[in-house]
Write a protein that holds these residues in place. Structure first.
Motif, PDB file in Angstrom:
ATOM      1  N   ASN A 284       0.788  -1.233   0.000  1.00 26.11           N
ATOM      2  CA  ASN A 284       0.000   0.000   0.000  1.00 26.11           C
ATOM      3  C   ASN A 284       0.821   1.285   0.000  1.00 26.11           C
ATOM      4  O   ASN A 284       0.254   2.368  -0.062  1.00 26.11           O
ATOM      5  CB  ASN A 284      -0.941   0.015   1.206  1.00 26.11           C
ATOM      6  CG  ASN A 284      -2.077  -0.972   1.064  1.00 26.11           C
ATOM      7  OD1 ASN A 284      -3.106  -0.691   0.471  1.00 26.11           O
ATOM      8  ND2 ASN A 284      -1.882  -2.182   1.597  1.00 26.11           N
ATOM      9  N   SER A 285       2.131   1.158   0.058  1.00 24.68           N
ATOM     10  CA  SER A 285       2.991   2.341   0.045  1.00 24.68           C
ATOM     11  C   SER A 285       3.354   2.725  -1.386  1.00 24.68           C
ATOM     12  O   SER A 285       3.663   1.863  -2.212  1.00 24.68           O
ATOM     13  CB  SER A 285       4.267   2.065   0.844  1.00 24.68           C
ATOM     14  OG  SER A 285       5.155   3.152   0.748  1.00 24.68           O
ATOM     15  N   ASP A 286       3.307   4.006  -1.668  1.00 26.95           N
ATOM     16  CA  ASP A 286       3.648   4.478  -3.012  1.00 26.95           C
ATOM     17  C   ASP A 286       5.137   4.367  -3.309  1.00 26.95           C
ATOM     18  O   ASP A 286       5.534   4.016  -4.420  1.00 26.95           O
ATOM     19  CB  ASP A 286       3.206   5.941  -3.185  1.00 26.95           C
ATOM     20  CG  ASP A 286       1.703   6.087  -3.204  1.00 26.95           C
ATOM     21  OD1 ASP A 286       1.017   5.099  -3.534  1.00 26.95           O
ATOM     22  OD2 ASP A 286       1.209   7.190  -2.881  1.00 26.95           O
ATOM     23  N   ASP A 287       5.959   4.676  -2.319  1.00 28.98           N
ATOM     24  CA  ASP A 287       7.398   4.728  -2.567  1.00 28.98           C
ATOM     25  C   ASP A 287       8.238   3.935  -1.568  1.00 28.98           C
ATOM     26  O   ASP A 287       9.079   3.136  -1.949  1.00 28.98           O
ATOM     27  CB  ASP A 287       7.868   6.193  -2.561  1.00 28.98           C
ATOM     28  CG  ASP A 287       7.192   7.024  -3.629  1.00 28.98           C
ATOM     29  OD1 ASP A 287       7.290   6.638  -4.809  1.00 28.98           O
ATOM     30  OD2 ASP A 287       6.572   8.046  -3.293  1.00 28.98           O
ATOM     31  N   THR A 288       8.019   4.164  -0.291  1.00 24.61           N
ATOM     32  CA  THR A 288       8.867   3.592   0.743  1.00 24.61           C
ATOM     33  C   THR A 288       8.483   2.148   1.071  1.00 24.61           C
ATOM     34  O   THR A 288       7.309   1.832   1.236  1.00 24.61           O
ATOM     35  CB  THR A 288       8.779   4.428   2.031  1.00 24.61           C
ATOM     36  OG1 THR A 288       9.027   5.801   1.723  1.00 24.61           O
ATOM     37  CG2 THR A 288       9.797   3.967   3.057  1.00 24.61           C
ATOM     38  N   LYS A 289       9.490   1.278   1.168  1.00 23.66           N
ATOM     39  CA  LYS A 289       9.275  -0.109   1.542  1.00 23.66           C
ATOM     40  C   LYS A 289       9.909  -0.367   2.903  1.00 23.66           C
ATOM     41  O   LYS A 289      10.999   0.127   3.192  1.00 23.66           O
ATOM     42  CB  LYS A 289       9.888  -1.062   0.505  1.00 23.66           C
ATOM     43  CG  LYS A 289       9.365  -0.859  -0.911  1.00 23.66           C
ATOM     44  CD  LYS A 289       7.860  -1.069  -1.002  1.00 23.66           C
ATOM     45  CE  LYS A 289       7.352  -0.869  -2.422  1.00 23.66           C
ATOM     46  NZ  LYS A 289       5.866  -0.969  -2.518  1.00 23.66           N
ATOM     47  N   VAL A 290       9.228  -1.161   3.732  1.00 19.48           N
ATOM     48  CA  VAL A 290       9.777  -1.514   5.034  1.00 19.48           C
ATOM     49  C   VAL A 290      10.305  -2.946   5.008  1.00 19.48           C
ATOM     50  O   VAL A 290       9.858  -3.772   4.218  1.00 19.48           O
ATOM     51  CB  VAL A 290       8.726  -1.384   6.161  1.00 19.48           C
ATOM     52  CG1 VAL A 290       8.249   0.050   6.299  1.00 19.48           C
ATOM     53  CG2 VAL A 290       7.547  -2.327   5.937  1.00 19.48           C
ATOM     54  N   GLY A 291      11.273  -3.215   5.879  1.00 20.29           N
ATOM     55  CA  GLY A 291      11.840  -4.553   5.959  1.00 20.29           C
ATOM     56  C   GLY A 291      13.114  -4.534   6.779  1.00 20.29           C
ATOM     57  O   GLY A 291      13.388  -3.586   7.513  1.00 20.29           O
ATOM     58  N   ASP A 292      13.894  -5.585   6.630  1.00 21.53           N
ATOM     59  CA  ASP A 292      15.164  -5.697   7.343  1.00 21.53           C
ATOM     60  C   ASP A 292      16.233  -4.966   6.545  1.00 21.53           C
ATOM     61  O   ASP A 292      17.037  -5.570   5.839  1.00 21.53           O
ATOM     62  CB  ASP A 292      15.520  -7.176   7.524  1.00 21.53           C
ATOM     63  CG  ASP A 292      16.797  -7.356   8.339  1.00 21.53           C
ATOM     64  OD1 ASP A 292      17.242  -6.390   8.987  1.00 21.53           O
ATOM     65  OD2 ASP A 292      17.355  -8.474   8.318  1.00 21.53           O
ATOM     66  N   TYR A 293      16.214  -3.647   6.672  1.00 22.44           N
ATOM     67  CA  TYR A 293      17.146  -2.794   5.931  1.00 22.44           C
ATOM     68  C   TYR A 293      18.058  -2.086   6.922  1.00 22.44           C
ATOM     69  O   TYR A 293      17.835  -0.924   7.299  1.00 22.44           O
ATOM     70  CB  TYR A 293      16.380  -1.767   5.096  1.00 22.44           C
ATOM     71  CG  TYR A 293      15.441  -2.372   4.073  1.00 22.44           C
ATOM     72  CD1 TYR A 293      15.904  -3.276   3.122  1.00 22.44           C
ATOM     73  CD2 TYR A 293      14.090  -2.035   4.051  1.00 22.44           C
ATOM     74  CE1 TYR A 293      15.040  -3.823   2.179  1.00 22.44           C
ATOM     75  CE2 TYR A 293      13.219  -2.574   3.115  1.00 22.44           C
ATOM     76  CZ  TYR A 293      13.705  -3.463   2.183  1.00 22.44           C
ATOM     77  OH  TYR A 293      12.845  -4.009   1.247  1.00 22.44           O
ATOM     78  N   ALA A 294      19.097  -2.788   7.347  1.00 26.75           N
ATOM     79  CA  ALA A 294      19.997  -2.251   8.371  1.00 26.75           C
ATOM     80  C   ALA A 294      20.725  -0.990   7.928  1.00 26.75           C
ATOM     81  O   ALA A 294      21.155  -0.180   8.763  1.00 26.75           O
ATOM     82  CB  ALA A 294      21.011  -3.320   8.775  1.00 26.75           C
ATOM     83  N   ASN A 295      20.856  -0.812   6.613  1.00 25.39           N
ATOM     84  CA  ASN A 295      21.574   0.361   6.101  1.00 25.39           C
ATOM     85  C   ASN A 295      20.652   1.529   5.777  1.00 25.39           C
ATOM     86  O   ASN A 295      21.122   2.583   5.320  1.00 25.39           O
ATOM     87  CB  ASN A 295      22.368  -0.018   4.844  1.00 25.39           C
ATOM     88  CG  ASN A 295      23.488  -1.002   5.155  1.00 25.39           C
ATOM     89  OD1 ASN A 295      24.146  -0.911   6.184  1.00 25.39           O
ATOM     90  ND2 ASN A 295      23.704  -1.957   4.251  1.00 25.39           N
TER      91      ASN A 295
END
Length: 199
Positions: A103-114
């Motif tokens: 449902n997000s237009d641009d930003t993705k969430v997840g295991d992104y340590a950087n």
């Protein structure tokens, strides 16, 4: 005799226990504009000092349910207690991430340590609800969300409150506690994505 189905329907609705207030998401403090150009957002989930139903302490709830289930069937309570914890990583958190990203237009969430920023989803309250066929009570969760700098998590750029995120499965086929709560995290992910996009 025709009154009986109507009375049963009324009883079912009363037993549904839908929270009086609709789900609310509110920017409590800070500014989300810093996320506008961020493609990735690290995500973490915390559950400390969690309240469950009528219990101010999650451990008391788990102990009560474990004992009750073990009394009905040896080992059933221990299996339930293990699932209560494992569902977080296995069902709740993936559901939040999947619906957020859908449902997000641009930003993705997840295991992104950087990633520059981290979304910390802190669950403060869980209403597990119940479903015994003729009677039910929907699950829901409350949470506090902090957007922090990944490199310095003591620096918060925004705080968001999320209240009464509902959890139930279509057609009422949610007899499993974990399934009901999973849906509350799914709707939370969906609503959070849209909320951040708007800001």
């Amino acid at each position: 005799m025709k009154l009986i189905p109507k009375m049963a329907a009324v009883a079912w609705l009363l037993a549904a226990g839908v929270p009086a207030m609709a789900q609310k998401i509110k920017l409590v403090d800070g500014d989300l504009s810093a996320l506008k150009n961020e493609k990735q957002l690290n995500v973490e989930f915390t559950y400390d000092q969690l309240k469950v139903g009528k219990f101010d302490n999650e451990a008391d709830y788990v102990q009560k349910k474990t004992t009750e289930y073990n009394q009905k069937e040896s080992g059933k309570g221990d299996t339930w207690a293990k699932a209560w914890k494992n569902d977080r990583k296995d069902r709740f958190e993936p559901s939040f991430e999947r619906l957020f990203n859908d449902n997000s237009d641009d930003t993705k969430v997840g295991d992104y340590a950087n990633a520059k920023y981290t979304l910390i989803f802190h669950t403060t309250f869980v209403e597990p609800g119940f479903n015994v066929g003729v009677m039910r009570k929907n699950a829901y969760i409350d949470a506090e969300i902090r957007i922090v700098e990944t490199a310095n998590k003591s620096k918060t750029i925004a705080t968001i409150s999320l209240d009464n995120a509902p959890g139930r499965v279509a057609m009422g086929m949610d007899f499993d506690t974990g399934e009901r709560i999973k849906e509350a995290y799914a709707i939370s992910g969906k609503k959070m994505a849209r909320f951040i996009d708007k800001h």
